[in-house]
Design a protein around this motif. Structure first.
Motif, PDB file in Angstrom:
ATOM      1  N   SER A   1      64.604  93.352  36.154  1.00 27.35           N
ATOM      2  CA  SER A   1      64.822  91.917  35.929  1.00 27.35           C
ATOM      3  C   SER A   1      63.546  91.232  35.473  1.00 27.35           C
ATOM      4  O   SER A   1      63.571  90.368  34.597  1.00 27.35           O
TER       5      SER A   1
ATOM      6  N   MET B   1      63.016  91.994  31.854  1.00 26.12           N
ATOM      7  CA  MET B   1      63.904  91.196  31.009  1.00 26.12           C
ATOM      8  C   MET B   1      63.398  89.771  30.894  1.00 26.12           C
ATOM      9  O   MET B   1      63.417  89.190  29.808  1.00 26.12           O
TER      10      MET B   1
ATOM     11  N   GLU C   1      60.696  89.717  28.413  1.00 22.95           N
ATOM     12  CA  GLU C   1      61.249  89.774  27.060  1.00 22.95           C
ATOM     13  C   GLU C   1      61.763  88.396  26.637  1.00 22.95           C
ATOM     14  O   GLU C   1      61.494  87.942  25.533  1.00 22.95           O
TER      15      GLU C   1
ATOM     16  N   TYR D   1      65.912  85.486  21.448  1.00 22.16           N
ATOM     17  CA  TYR D   1      66.789  86.396  22.190  1.00 22.16           C
ATOM     18  C   TYR D   1      67.921  86.866  21.290  1.00 22.16           C
ATOM     19  O   TYR D   1      68.636  86.077  20.717  1.00 22.16           O
TER      20      TYR D   1
ATOM     21  N   VAL E   1      70.343  93.674  23.399  1.00 24.17           N
ATOM     22  CA  VAL E   1      70.203  93.862  24.841  1.00 24.17           C
ATOM     23  C   VAL E   1      71.373  94.697  25.342  1.00 24.17           C
ATOM     24  O   VAL E   1      72.510  94.430  25.037  1.00 24.17           O
TER      25      VAL E   1
ATOM     26  N   TRP F   1      69.615  93.869  33.096  1.00 28.55           N
ATOM     27  CA  TRP F   1      69.504  93.785  31.650  1.00 28.55           C
ATOM     28  C   TRP F   1      68.122  94.213  31.201  1.00 28.55           C
ATOM     29  O   TRP F   1      67.132  93.681  31.657  1.00 28.55           O
ATOM     30  N   ILE F   2      68.097  95.180  30.281  1.00 33.94           N
ATOM     31  CA  ILE F   2      66.841  95.674  29.765  1.00 33.94           C
ATOM     32  C   ILE F   2      66.987  95.844  28.260  1.00 33.94           C
ATOM     33  O   ILE F   2      67.960  96.433  27.798  1.00 33.94           O
ATOM     34  N   ARG F   3      66.057  95.323  27.497  1.00 29.30           N
ATOM     35  CA  ARG F   3      66.119  95.457  26.063  1.00 29.30           C
ATOM     36  C   ARG F   3      65.703  96.864  25.663  1.00 29.30           C
ATOM     37  O   ARG F   3      64.586  97.284  25.919  1.00 29.30           O
TER      38      ARG F   3
END
Length: 134
Positions: free
Chosen positions: A96, A99, A102, A110, A115, A126-128
């Motif tokens: 987290s 993210m 990011e 974004y 993603v 959520w991780i890019r």
């Protein structure tokens, strides 16, 4: 303004709901952890603050992401303080925070299609461009 309610927390936290001396959900600790999570999110995403510092609602496309991040940050805050953190919660917290970093480049930058969501124990982390460590 927070990004997850106590009710949503209780629904999503599963076995990780902190309990008071009577065995009931410790809503005081939950509320404090949710408020702290919102503060961390706004520190990374100043776009969520009006010019006068008042929190504003996030864009609709980020509501689910911020709800999941809030849950992970709040859970880690609660259990890190009491147990030294559980391994899964520590990994969700780290994901987290990545993210948020990011997103911190600007919410306009974004790209939702860039993603990927990985479901970790009933919560989206959520991780890019990378898989979470679970």
């Amino acid at each position: 303004m927070t990004y997850i309610t106590v009710s949503e927390f209780l629904t999503r936290a599963g076995d990780h709901v902190p309990r008071d001396a009577n065995g009931d959900p410790d809503t005081t600790r939950i509320e404090a952890a949710i408020e702290d999570a919102a503060g961390v999110i706004r520190a990374y995403l100043p776009e969520l603050l009006a010019d006068d510092g008042t929190p504003i609602a996030p864009p609709a496309r980020l509501e689910g992401v911020l709800r999941s991040i809030s849950l992970d940050l709040a859970l880690f805050s609660i259990f890190d303080a009491t147990t030294g953190g559980e391994d899964v919660l520590a990994k969700r917290h780290a994901a987290s925070m990545r993210m948020l970093s990011e997103l911190g480049g600007g919410m306009d930058a974004y790209q939702s299609d860039a993603v990927e969501a990985a479901i970790v124990e009933g919560s989206a982390t959520w991780i890019r461009g990378e898989e979470p460590e679970v």
